[in-house]
Scaffold this motif. Structure first.
Motif, mmCIF file in Angstrom:
data_model
loop_
_atom_site.group_PDB
_atom_site.id
_atom_site.type_symbol
_atom_site.label_atom_id
_atom_site.label_comp_id
_atom_site.label_asym_id
_atom_site.label_seq_id
_atom_site.Cartn_x
_atom_site.Cartn_y
_atom_site.Cartn_z
ATOM 1 N N MET A 1 0.836 -1.201 0.000
ATOM 2 C CA MET A 1 0.000 0.000 0.000
ATOM 3 C C MET A 1 0.878 1.262 0.000
ATOM 4 N N LEU A 2 0.352 2.296 -0.602
ATOM 5 C CA LEU A 2 1.089 3.561 -0.612
ATOM 6 C C LEU A 2 1.028 4.218 0.759
ATOM 7 N N ILE A 125 4.518 -1.265 -15.671
ATOM 8 C CA ILE A 125 3.227 -0.629 -15.401
ATOM 9 C C ILE A 125 3.425 0.778 -14.836
ATOM 10 N N ILE A 134 -3.832 10.287 -14.508
ATOM 11 C CA ILE A 134 -4.690 10.675 -13.388
ATOM 12 C C ILE A 134 -5.527 11.899 -13.751
ATOM 13 N N THR A 137 -8.737 11.421 -16.370
ATOM 14 C CA THR A 137 -9.950 10.641 -16.066
ATOM 15 C C THR A 137 -11.011 11.520 -15.420
ATOM 16 N N ALA B 87 -3.450 -4.133 -3.721
ATOM 17 C CA ALA B 87 -3.728 -2.816 -4.299
ATOM 18 C C ALA B 87 -2.914 -1.748 -3.574
ATOM 19 N N LEU B 88 -2.632 -0.661 -4.265
ATOM 20 C CA LEU B 88 -1.828 0.403 -3.664
ATOM 21 C C LEU B 88 -2.666 1.359 -2.829
ATOM 22 N N LEU B 89 -3.979 1.323 -3.003
ATOM 23 C CA LEU B 89 -4.873 2.164 -2.203
ATOM 24 C C LEU B 89 -5.959 1.283 -1.593
ATOM 25 N N GLY B 110 -9.292 10.918 -9.759
ATOM 26 C CA GLY B 110 -8.612 10.283 -10.881
ATOM 27 C C GLY B 110 -7.555 9.299 -10.434
ATOM 28 N N ILE B 111 -7.110 9.446 -9.190
ATOM 29 C CA ILE B 111 -6.040 8.583 -8.687
ATOM 30 C C ILE B 111 -6.524 7.136 -8.596
ATOM 31 N N LYS B 113 -8.869 5.671 -10.211
ATOM 32 C CA LYS B 113 -9.085 5.078 -11.539
ATOM 33 C C LYS B 113 -7.797 4.450 -12.060
ATOM 34 N N VAL B 114 -6.721 5.184 -11.916
ATOM 35 C CA VAL B 114 -5.438 4.669 -12.387
ATOM 36 C C VAL B 114 -4.988 3.495 -11.528
ATOM 37 N N MET B 115 -5.243 3.599 -10.228
ATOM 38 C CA MET B 115 -4.784 2.543 -9.311
ATOM 39 C C MET B 115 -5.553 1.227 -9.515
ATOM 40 N N GLN B 117 -6.331 0.168 -12.489
ATOM 41 C CA GLN B 117 -5.597 -0.434 -13.606
ATOM 42 C C GLN B 117 -4.282 -1.044 -13.128
ATOM 43 N N VAL B 118 -3.593 -0.313 -12.250
ATOM 44 C CA VAL B 118 -2.328 -0.836 -11.721
ATOM 45 C C VAL B 118 -2.585 -2.128 -10.959
ATOM 46 N N GLU B 121 -3.272 -5.104 -13.309
ATOM 47 C CA GLU B 121 -2.081 -5.597 -14.010
ATOM 48 C C GLU B 121 -1.106 -6.257 -13.036
ATOM 49 N N THR B 122 -1.031 -5.717 -11.823
ATOM 50 C CA THR B 122 -0.165 -6.340 -10.818
ATOM 51 C C THR B 122 -0.675 -7.727 -10.451
#
Lengths: 137, 137
Positions: A1-2, A125, A134, A137, B87-89, B110-111, B113-115, B117-118, B121-122
């Motif tokens: 996680m971030l 990625i 970001i 979207t 997941a990163l978030l 928007g963050i 949405k991108v995460m 996708q990440v 794929e991860t």
DNA sequence: CATAAACCCTATAAAATAAATAGGGTTTAT
DNA sequence: ATAAACCCTATTTATTTTATAGGGTTTATG
């Protein structure tokens, strides 16, 4: 996680990206928008500045601004800066290499071999997704 | 980065994978091989057991053993079990969803949405890499 | 040129998380 | 009967993350 640092950085960059027509943006404005402590955010913006992602203007009327195009700011750069390595093991990190305590012999370890592959695919990625993704979207 | 728990788990699984011809393996043997505290490793093996990855036999002459084929143990499963979300978030986690504090409105952010996708794929990577990949190198 | 507004820098404290330890309970081969 | 092994929960310690504090420096402006 971030970490929160990275999340705050992404929010700040998004905010700055959305206000590019303005010359500079105040820390305070970003902090208020996202409920972040002013001082904590200040440290983060300074790191982004040292990394060449942001510029700043001192003095009255100053503030921060994006110094790069959003498409030139990959997530990998932001994450590495605030959170450190993207690799899952220190012994396969490109930017923050350290030997693993548990591992007797890197040459024999099968874990790191797999983690190198995971790292490379993860990097593909995170280097391809940028602030632009970001923003759009 | 992976926590020590996850790293120890991977080492233990690797050890068990390499000793599959033996009926059971002692905690102590794995702990000594990798310099891990016996008790700490014990907790980890218990979690792996509860997750259906390991079996155990109590009493004298007992121990742990792999209950699945190495190819049926994806890294994603081990990491989720010991480290939590991939997941990163939190707000885009499939298994550990929580709203993000900083985010005013997930629909507008928007963050995330991108995460997403990440994350997807991860997951493709971590679900495809298994204990077998570690063992065969 | 005084002043206020803004960024700049380092050190410390508080909170949260991860790692390790402790101490006993239960099962089972011999 | 007993020793060897897994089983379970709670607590402590260490580390990392998050936040705060307190001033220093720069600069637009009246």
């Amino acid at each position: 996680m971030l970490s929160k640092k990275t999340k705050y950085a992404l929010h700040a960059l998004t905010y700055l990206g959305k206000h590019r027509e303005e010359k500079t943006v105040l820390i305070q404005d970003i902090a208020e928008e996202h409920g972040i402590s002013h001082k904590f955010l200040e440290n983060i913006l300074l790191e982004l500045k040292k990394a060449g992602i942001l510029g700043s203007k001192k003095g009255k009327g100053g503030g921060y601004y994006l110094i790069k195009e959003p498409i030139d700011i990959p997530l990998s750069k932001v994450i590495r800066l605030l959170d450190g390595p993207i690799a899952l093991l220190p012994c396969v990190s490109l930017n923050y290499y350290e030997p693993c305590d548990e591992c007797k012999d890197e040459a024999v370890c099968g874990i790191n071999k797999v983690m190198i592959q995971v790292r490379d695919e993860t990097l593909k990625i995170l280097e391809n997704k940028t602030l632009e993704d970001i923003l759009k979207t």
